[in-house]
Design a protein around this motif. Structure first.
Motif, PDB file in Angstrom:
ATOM      1  N   LYS A  31       0.735  -1.196   0.140  1.00  0.00           N
ATOM      2  CA  LYS A  31      -0.038   0.007  -0.074  1.00  0.00           C
ATOM      3  C   LYS A  31       0.800   1.370  -0.033  1.00  0.00           C
ATOM      4  CE  LYS A  31      -4.061   2.018   2.353  1.00  0.00           C
ATOM      5  NZ  LYS A  31      -5.023   1.818   3.520  1.00  0.00           N
ATOM      6  N   LYS A  32       1.821   1.172   0.626  1.00  0.00           N
ATOM      7  CA  LYS A  32       2.873   2.364   0.751  1.00  0.00           C
ATOM      8  C   LYS A  32       4.036   2.316  -0.446  1.00  0.00           C
ATOM      9  CE  LYS A  32       0.313   4.135   3.792  1.00  0.00           C
ATOM     10  NZ  LYS A  32      -0.781   5.177   3.552  1.00  0.00           N
ATOM     11  N   ALA A  33       3.787   1.674  -1.207  1.00  0.00           N
ATOM     12  CA  ALA A  33       4.736   1.369  -2.255  1.00  0.00           C
ATOM     13  C   ALA A  33       6.228   1.251  -1.849  1.00  0.00           C
ATOM     14  CB  ALA A  33       4.734   2.395  -3.276  1.00  0.00           C
ATOM     15  N   GLY A  34       6.649   0.443  -0.801  1.00  0.00           N
ATOM     16  CA  GLY A  34       7.669   0.248  -0.222  1.00  0.00           C
ATOM     17  C   GLY A  34       8.526   1.335   0.453  1.00  0.00           C
ATOM     18  N   ASN A  35       7.795   2.161   0.593  1.00  0.00           N
ATOM     19  CA  ASN A  35       8.245   3.348   1.754  1.00  0.00           C
ATOM     20  C   ASN A  35       8.224   2.853   3.372  1.00  0.00           C
ATOM     21  OD1 ASN A  35       8.726   5.368   3.207  1.00  0.00           O
ATOM     22  ND2 ASN A  35       7.573   6.855   1.917  1.00  0.00           N
ATOM     23  N   MET A  36       9.418   2.404   3.432  1.00  0.00           N
ATOM     24  CA  MET A  36       9.931   1.683   4.763  1.00  0.00           C
ATOM     25  C   MET A  36       9.238   2.588   6.063  1.00  0.00           C
ATOM     26  SD  MET A  36      10.005  -1.561   4.441  1.00  0.00           S
ATOM     27  CE  MET A  36      10.777  -1.917   6.132  1.00  0.00           C
ATOM     28  N   SER A  37       9.772   3.792   6.100  1.00  0.00           N
ATOM     29  CA  SER A  37       9.217   4.606   7.030  1.00  0.00           C
ATOM     30  C   SER A  37       7.699   4.806   7.279  1.00  0.00           C
ATOM     31  CB  SER A  37       9.910   6.187   6.900  1.00  0.00           C
ATOM     32  OG  SER A  37       9.504   6.756   5.843  1.00  0.00           O
ATOM     33  N   ARG A  38       6.855   4.743   6.164  1.00  0.00           N
ATOM     34  CA  ARG A  38       5.428   4.726   6.048  1.00  0.00           C
ATOM     35  C   ARG A  38       5.047   3.684   6.468  1.00  0.00           C
ATOM     36  NH1 ARG A  38       2.917   8.876   6.598  1.00  0.00           N
ATOM     37  NH2 ARG A  38       1.234   8.249   5.466  1.00  0.00           N
ATOM     38  N   VAL A  39       5.736   2.426   6.067  1.00  0.00           N
ATOM     39  CA  VAL A  39       5.101   1.065   6.568  1.00  0.00           C
ATOM     40  C   VAL A  39       5.316   1.039   7.883  1.00  0.00           C
ATOM     41  CG1 VAL A  39       5.818  -1.415   6.351  1.00  0.00           C
ATOM     42  CG2 VAL A  39       5.836   0.076   4.446  1.00  0.00           C
ATOM     43  N   CYS A  40       6.381   1.446   8.528  1.00  0.00           N
ATOM     44  CA  CYS A  40       6.629   1.250  10.124  1.00  0.00           C
ATOM     45  C   CYS A  40       5.708   2.277  10.835  1.00  0.00           C
ATOM     46  CB  CYS A  40       8.183   1.813  10.649  1.00  0.00           C
ATOM     47  SG  CYS A  40       9.283   0.398   9.968  1.00  0.00           S
ATOM     48  N   ASP A  41       5.187   3.248  10.277  1.00  0.00           N
ATOM     49  CA  ASP A  41       4.267   4.096  10.937  1.00  0.00           C
ATOM     50  C   ASP A  41       2.821   3.492  11.230  1.00  0.00           C
ATOM     51  OD1 ASP A  41       6.006   6.228  10.957  1.00  0.00           O
ATOM     52  OD2 ASP A  41       5.100   7.336   9.146  1.00  0.00           O
ATOM     53  N   TYR A  42       2.431   2.366  10.266  1.00  0.00           N
ATOM     54  CA  TYR A  42       1.213   1.688  10.231  1.00  0.00           C
ATOM     55  C   TYR A  42       1.405   0.367  11.113  1.00  0.00           C
ATOM     56  CZ  TYR A  42      -0.556   5.185   7.175  1.00  0.00           C
ATOM     57  OH  TYR A  42      -1.125   6.286   6.698  1.00  0.00           O
ATOM     58  N   ILE A  43       2.448  -0.053  11.581  1.00  0.00           N
ATOM     59  CA  ILE A  43       2.431  -1.363  12.220  1.00  0.00           C
ATOM     60  C   ILE A  43       2.494  -1.022  13.542  1.00  0.00           C
ATOM     61  CG2 ILE A  43       4.055  -3.424  12.718  1.00  0.00           C
ATOM     62  CD1 ILE A  43       2.837  -3.030   9.870  1.00  0.00           C
ATOM     63  N   PRO A  44       1.490  -1.562  14.441  1.00  0.00           N
ATOM     64  CA  PRO A  44       1.263  -1.398  15.809  1.00  0.00           C
ATOM     65  C   PRO A  44       2.584  -1.958  16.486  1.00  0.00           C
ATOM     66  CG  PRO A  44      -0.547  -2.611  14.994  1.00  0.00           C
ATOM     67  CD  PRO A  44       0.680  -2.650  13.971  1.00  0.00           C
ATOM     68  N   PHE A  45       2.872  -1.207  17.582  1.00  0.00           N
ATOM     69  CA  PHE A  45       4.013  -1.474  18.531  1.00  0.00           C
ATOM     70  C   PHE A  45       5.575  -1.508  17.695  1.00  0.00           C
ATOM     71  CE2 PHE A  45       0.533  -4.368  19.889  1.00  0.00           C
ATOM     72  CZ  PHE A  45       0.133  -3.666  20.767  1.00  0.00           C
ATOM     73  N   CYS A  46       5.545  -0.648  16.580  1.00  0.00           N
ATOM     74  CA  CYS A  46       6.816  -0.655  15.855  1.00  0.00           C
ATOM     75  C   CYS A  46       7.424   0.887  16.018  1.00  0.00           C
ATOM     76  CB  CYS A  46       6.588  -0.791  14.431  1.00  0.00           C
ATOM     77  SG  CYS A  46       7.923  -0.724  13.214  1.00  0.00           S
ATOM     78  N   GLU A  47       8.568   0.807  16.887  1.00  0.00           N
ATOM     79  CA  GLU A  47       9.618   1.846  17.064  1.00  0.00           C
ATOM     80  C   GLU A  47      10.667   1.858  15.875  1.00  0.00           C
ATOM     81  OE1 GLU A  47       8.582   3.871  19.251  1.00  0.00           O
ATOM     82  OE2 GLU A  47       6.901   2.657  19.723  1.00  0.00           O
ATOM     83  N   GLU A  48      11.432   2.987  16.147  1.00  0.00           N
ATOM     84  CA  GLU A  48      12.425   3.233  14.834  1.00  0.00           C
ATOM     85  C   GLU A  48      13.569   1.954  15.033  1.00  0.00           C
ATOM     86  OE1 GLU A  48      15.636   6.335  13.880  1.00  0.00           O
ATOM     87  OE2 GLU A  48      13.478   7.116  14.773  1.00  0.00           O
ATOM     88  N   GLU A  49      13.735   1.577  15.969  1.00  0.00           N
ATOM     89  CA  GLU A  49      14.784   0.256  16.494  1.00  0.00           C
ATOM     90  C   GLU A  49      14.091  -0.955  15.836  1.00  0.00           C
ATOM     91  OE1 GLU A  49      12.855   1.018  20.595  1.00  0.00           O
ATOM     92  OE2 GLU A  49      13.743   2.336  18.809  1.00  0.00           O
ATOM     93  N   ASP A  50      12.938  -1.012  15.512  1.00  0.00           N
ATOM     94  CA  ASP A  50      12.232  -2.406  15.196  1.00  0.00           C
ATOM     95  C   ASP A  50      12.150  -2.521  13.801  1.00  0.00           C
ATOM     96  OD1 ASP A  50      11.583  -3.244  17.588  1.00  0.00           O
ATOM     97  OD2 ASP A  50       9.660  -1.978  17.677  1.00  0.00           O
ATOM     98  N   CYS A  51      12.525  -1.340  12.804  1.00  0.00           N
ATOM     99  CA  CYS A  51      12.469  -1.224  11.400  1.00  0.00           C
ATOM    100  C   CYS A  51      13.354  -2.423  10.882  1.00  0.00           C
ATOM    101  CB  CYS A  51      12.726   0.215  10.906  1.00  0.00           C
ATOM    102  SG  CYS A  51      11.810   1.482  10.848  1.00  0.00           S
ATOM    103  N   TRP A  52      14.443  -2.932  11.190  1.00  0.00           N
ATOM    104  CA  TRP A  52      15.265  -3.613  10.610  1.00  0.00           C
ATOM    105  C   TRP A  52      14.592  -5.045  10.690  1.00  0.00           C
ATOM    106  CZ3 TRP A  52      16.042  -8.067  13.750  1.00  0.00           C
ATOM    107  CH2 TRP A  52      15.668  -7.922  15.259  1.00  0.00           C
ATOM    108  N   ARG A  53      13.734  -5.265  12.193  1.00  0.00           N
ATOM    109  CA  ARG A  53      12.803  -6.462  12.128  1.00  0.00           C
ATOM    110  C   ARG A  53      11.955  -6.683  11.041  1.00  0.00           C
ATOM    111  NH1 ARG A  53       8.463  -7.387  14.661  1.00  0.00           N
ATOM    112  NH2 ARG A  53       8.552  -5.339  15.766  1.00  0.00           N
ATOM    113  N   ILE A  54      11.112  -5.374  10.899  1.00  0.00           N
ATOM    114  CA  ILE A  54      10.088  -5.417   9.730  1.00  0.00           C
ATOM    115  C   ILE A  54      10.707  -5.435   8.320  1.00  0.00           C
ATOM    116  CG2 ILE A  54       8.394  -3.742   8.604  1.00  0.00           C
ATOM    117  CD1 ILE A  54       7.684  -4.575  11.537  1.00  0.00           C
ATOM    118  N   LYS A  55      11.993  -5.063   8.020  1.00  0.00           N
ATOM    119  CA  LYS A  55      12.453  -5.435   7.007  1.00  0.00           C
ATOM    120  C   LYS A  55      12.913  -6.816   6.590  1.00  0.00           C
ATOM    121  CE  LYS A  55      16.228  -3.680   3.985  1.00  0.00           C
ATOM    122  NZ  LYS A  55      16.229  -4.927   3.069  1.00  0.00           N
ATOM    123  N   THR A  56      13.155  -7.440   7.591  1.00  0.00           N
ATOM    124  CA  THR A  56      13.713  -9.058   7.474  1.00  0.00           C
ATOM    125  C   THR A  56      12.320  -9.876   6.940  1.00  0.00           C
ATOM    126  OG1 THR A  56      13.209  -9.338   9.910  1.00  0.00           O
ATOM    127  CG2 THR A  56      15.413  -8.859   8.991  1.00  0.00           C
TER     128      THR A  56
END
Length: 182
Positions: free
Chosen positions: A154-179
């Protein structure tokens, strides 16, 4: 004097109209309990018994000459379905709205307070314990993986936008989301 009614005739006509309006009004104000001729605190067995009695009386096979028999029978089945389901019955008792398909028709024109009560009856409040439990279970769950995939698309691969919509996702969790995406 053709076309004029006597006082008695006009009074009778007015009385007939008033009775017809009262009957129409009371028909629309009938509750599901009234339709089954049971009290609001009727037990499940009383409701079943009343339903079966009416079902036999108004079954379309018993009334082949009544064009409305099928519709009446289907309405009767809907009444039974609601009153014999504890959750649907609770919602109906608290709101007066028949839950299920098309139930939002009965919500039109309701005040905010009435809508609030309706949704409070359907959706139970979330407790702090439930929230904390979900916070522990969600990261790494199948639900999170599905959410990440959906928001990544939905966010066309924009990881910062993806992380904004995932519950309990903080900046330090972005690596986990990317995996998850990889």
């Amino acid at each position: 004097m053709v076309g004029k009614k006597s006082r008695k005739g006009r009074a009778a006509a007015n009385s007939d109209e008033a009775e017809h309006e009262a009957a129409a009004s009371s028909q629309s104000e009938k509750t599901l309990y009234d339709l089954l001729n049971v009290s609001k605190d009727a037990s499940m067995s009383e409701i079943k018994k009343a339903y079966h009695k009416l079902a036999i009386e108004c079954h379309p096979d018993k009334r082949p000459d009544d064009p409305e028999a099928k519709e009446k029978f289907q309405q009767l089945q809907k009444v039974k379905e609601i009153l014999l389901d504890e959750e649907k019955r609770k919602v109906y008792d608290e709101t007066g709205v028949v839950p299920g398909d098309g139930c939002f028709d009965g919500l039109q024109g309701k005040s905010f307070a009435e809508l609030y009560e309706y949704y409070r009856a359907i959706y139970q409040p979330v407790t702090e314990e439930e929230y904390q439990s979900w916070e522990k279970k969600y990261p790494g769950s199948e639900e999170e993986k599905q959410d990440v995939a959906a928001f990544y698309k939905k966010k066309a691969g924009n990881m910062s936008r993806v992380c904004d919509y995932i519950p309990f996702c903080e900046e330090e969790d972005c690596w986990r989301i990317k995996t998850i995406i990889d």
